[in-house]
Scaffold this active site. Structure first.
Site, mmCIF file in Angstrom:
data_model
loop_
_atom_site.group_PDB
_atom_site.id
_atom_site.type_symbol
_atom_site.label_atom_id
_atom_site.label_comp_id
_atom_site.label_asym_id
_atom_site.label_seq_id
_atom_site.Cartn_x
_atom_site.Cartn_y
_atom_site.Cartn_z
ATOM 1 N N SER A 68 0.830 -1.215 0.000
ATOM 2 C CA SER A 68 0.000 0.000 0.000
ATOM 3 C C SER A 68 0.863 1.264 0.000
ATOM 4 O O SER A 68 0.576 2.213 -0.731
ATOM 5 C CB SER A 68 -0.991 0.005 1.161
ATOM 6 N N ASP A 102 6.991 2.782 6.272
ATOM 7 C CA ASP A 102 6.837 2.166 4.955
ATOM 8 C C ASP A 102 7.027 3.188 3.837
ATOM 9 O O ASP A 102 7.690 2.920 2.831
ATOM 10 C CB ASP A 102 5.473 1.484 4.846
HETATM 11 C C1 GLA Z 1 2.946 -1.477 9.308
HETATM 12 C C2 GLA Z 1 2.842 0.044 9.357
HETATM 13 C C3 GLA Z 1 4.171 0.679 9.769
HETATM 14 C C4 GLA Z 1 4.724 0.026 11.028
HETATM 15 C C5 GLA Z 1 4.682 -1.497 10.926
HETATM 16 C C6 GLA Z 1 5.096 -2.165 12.209
HETATM 17 O O1 GLA Z 1 3.794 -1.863 8.280
HETATM 18 O O2 GLA Z 1 2.460 0.555 8.098
HETATM 19 O O3 GLA Z 1 4.010 2.073 9.930
HETATM 20 O O4 GLA Z 1 4.060 0.479 12.168
HETATM 21 O O5 GLA Z 1 3.401 -1.971 10.548
HETATM 22 O O6 GLA Z 1 6.412 -1.893 12.460
#
Ligand code: GLA
Length: 384
Positions: free
Chosen positions: A131, A175
């Site tokens: 995403s 991310d």
């Molecule tokens: C998902 C979220 C991130 C982070 C991870 C856990 O990927 O998008 O922002 O919090 O979980 O580390």
């Protein structure tokens, strides 16, 4: 598939659907988080790297408003006027690309009319940030196409806002930062409070090692409420301890002793210990001691499983099996409740690990995990 092949495929789709060649193709990678999970929204540290796989977007100016089409959901061609976009009006995959347009527009970077075709060689829901890759590829495409001068750290912020406010998932900035800021051959040590980052060399092949990504085939959605619940627990723990965020507990797990609620204490202990592990791993990488990182990866998994309680049975079996078959360390990666596990392993042990994993899953009547070797790759870029 290579990013080039993906770019060719999505450009062909664009031409078929919109009846002309796209003005360009942009790509953003998925990510693996080497270590540092559920620390980003606690103002802490993370250490992700970009994958070679990701999301490609073919785009051109024109049309009527913003029109998006996706190879992964080929039935839908969704159109919206920029000024009509608002949180809560869209569900499902179109919320990611159109949320990015909304976020840009709201910050004063108003994109003009655009047609967009999307393709990906990254599974959705596998914990590899498809995403964020989608948001970031669309963000770069809109910025480039319409001459919007958005620097990358600002694009990270706007993509995160799209996810938090438009899609409605309270994720941190890891991310989007990985998708936009990572460099090939490096992991990204990101301080999620200041937003500053450092490249840390990560070339497993040169050390006779590989980082396996083991897709456990269990799918999860961060929108299901459990992620948000973990975040609320962390915020409650910080309030109870009188700090702005759990990042402000520098002395280690003893810092959480003041929490009366045992569940909050476990949640906070994970975050505090994980921040320390991230910094320790970054130090080892800087010293060229990649194999020594393994034990910290495995400790991180135990902490996510026992204290933070976001692991799942297929992940726990994958971690144990990979280590028993010769990996120097392994952990779940990402938000949890499904998705992928990573294992750091000597090249000579890869075949044994693969067969041990298939056997362990087979004995439990679970579908075989999908295993690939991950190479730290380039962040988002224009491909043509
Ligand atoms: C998902 C979220 C991130 C982070 C991870 C856990 O990927 O998008 O922002 O919090 O979980 O580390």
């Amino acid at each position: 598939m290579s990013p080039r092949d993906l770019a060719d495929a999505v450009a062909r789709d664009y031409a078929d659907i919109f009846g002309e060649e796209p003005a360009g193709v942009w790509f953003a990678p998925g990510r693996v988080n080497l270590i540092g999970d559920h620390t980003d929204y606690n103002d802490g540290f993370v250490l992700p790297f970009a994958l070679a796989s990701g999301v490609a977007v073919a785009a051109g100016r024109g049309g009527d408003g913003l029109t998006v089409w996706s190879r992964q959901w080929p039935g839908d061609l969704v159109t919206a006027a920029v000024d009509e976009l608002a949180p809560g009006r869209l569900d499902g995959w179109p919320a990611y690309p159109l949320g990015m347009a909304w976020s840009l527009a709201r910050a004063g970077y108003r994109p003009g009319d655009t047609s967009i075709a999307i393709d990906a060689d990254l599974p959705a829901g596998a914990g590899l940030s498809s995403s964020a890759a989608l948001e970031c590829a669309v963000g770069l495409a809109l910025a480039d196409l319409h001459g919007l001068r958005v620097v990358r750290p600002e694009l990270v912020r706007l993509a995160s806002k799209a996810e938090n406010e438009f899609v409605g998932v309270p994720t941190g900035i890891m991310d989007q930062s990985a998708a936009l800021l990572c460099q090939a051959g490096n992991a990204l040590l990101l301080d999620c409070r200041s937003g500053t980052s450092d490249d840390v060399s990560l070339e497993p092949g040169a050390a006779g090692l590989a980082i396996l990504v083991i897709d456990t085939q269990i799918r999860r959605a961060l929108t299901d409420g459990r992620y948000a619940q973990r975040r609320r627990s962390c915020e409650a723990a910080a309030v109870a301890l009188g700090v702005a965020s759990l990042r402000d507990l520098p002395d280690g797990p003893d810092d959480v002793a003041g929490l009366d609620d045992p569940e909050l204490r476990r949640r906070a202990r994970h975050v505090v210990s994980e921040n320390r592990r991230v910094l320790a791993v970054a130090d080892l990488l800087r010293r060229g001691e990649l194999a020594a990182v393994g034990v910290l990866l495995t400790e991180s998994h135990a902490s996510l499983r026992d204290d933070f309680e976001v692991s799942w049975p297929e992940a726990d079996v994958a971690v144990e099996t990979a280590i028993a078959a010769g990996a120097v360390g392994a952990r779940m990666t990402g938000g949890g409740f499904g998705g992928a596990v990573i294992a750091l392993a000597p090249l000579a042990a890869l075949a044994d690990i693969g067969s041990a994993l298939s056997a362990a899953y087979g004995r439990r009547d679970w579908p075989s995990p999908v295993i690939a070797s991950a190479v730290p790759s380039h962040g988002a870029r224009r491909l043509r």
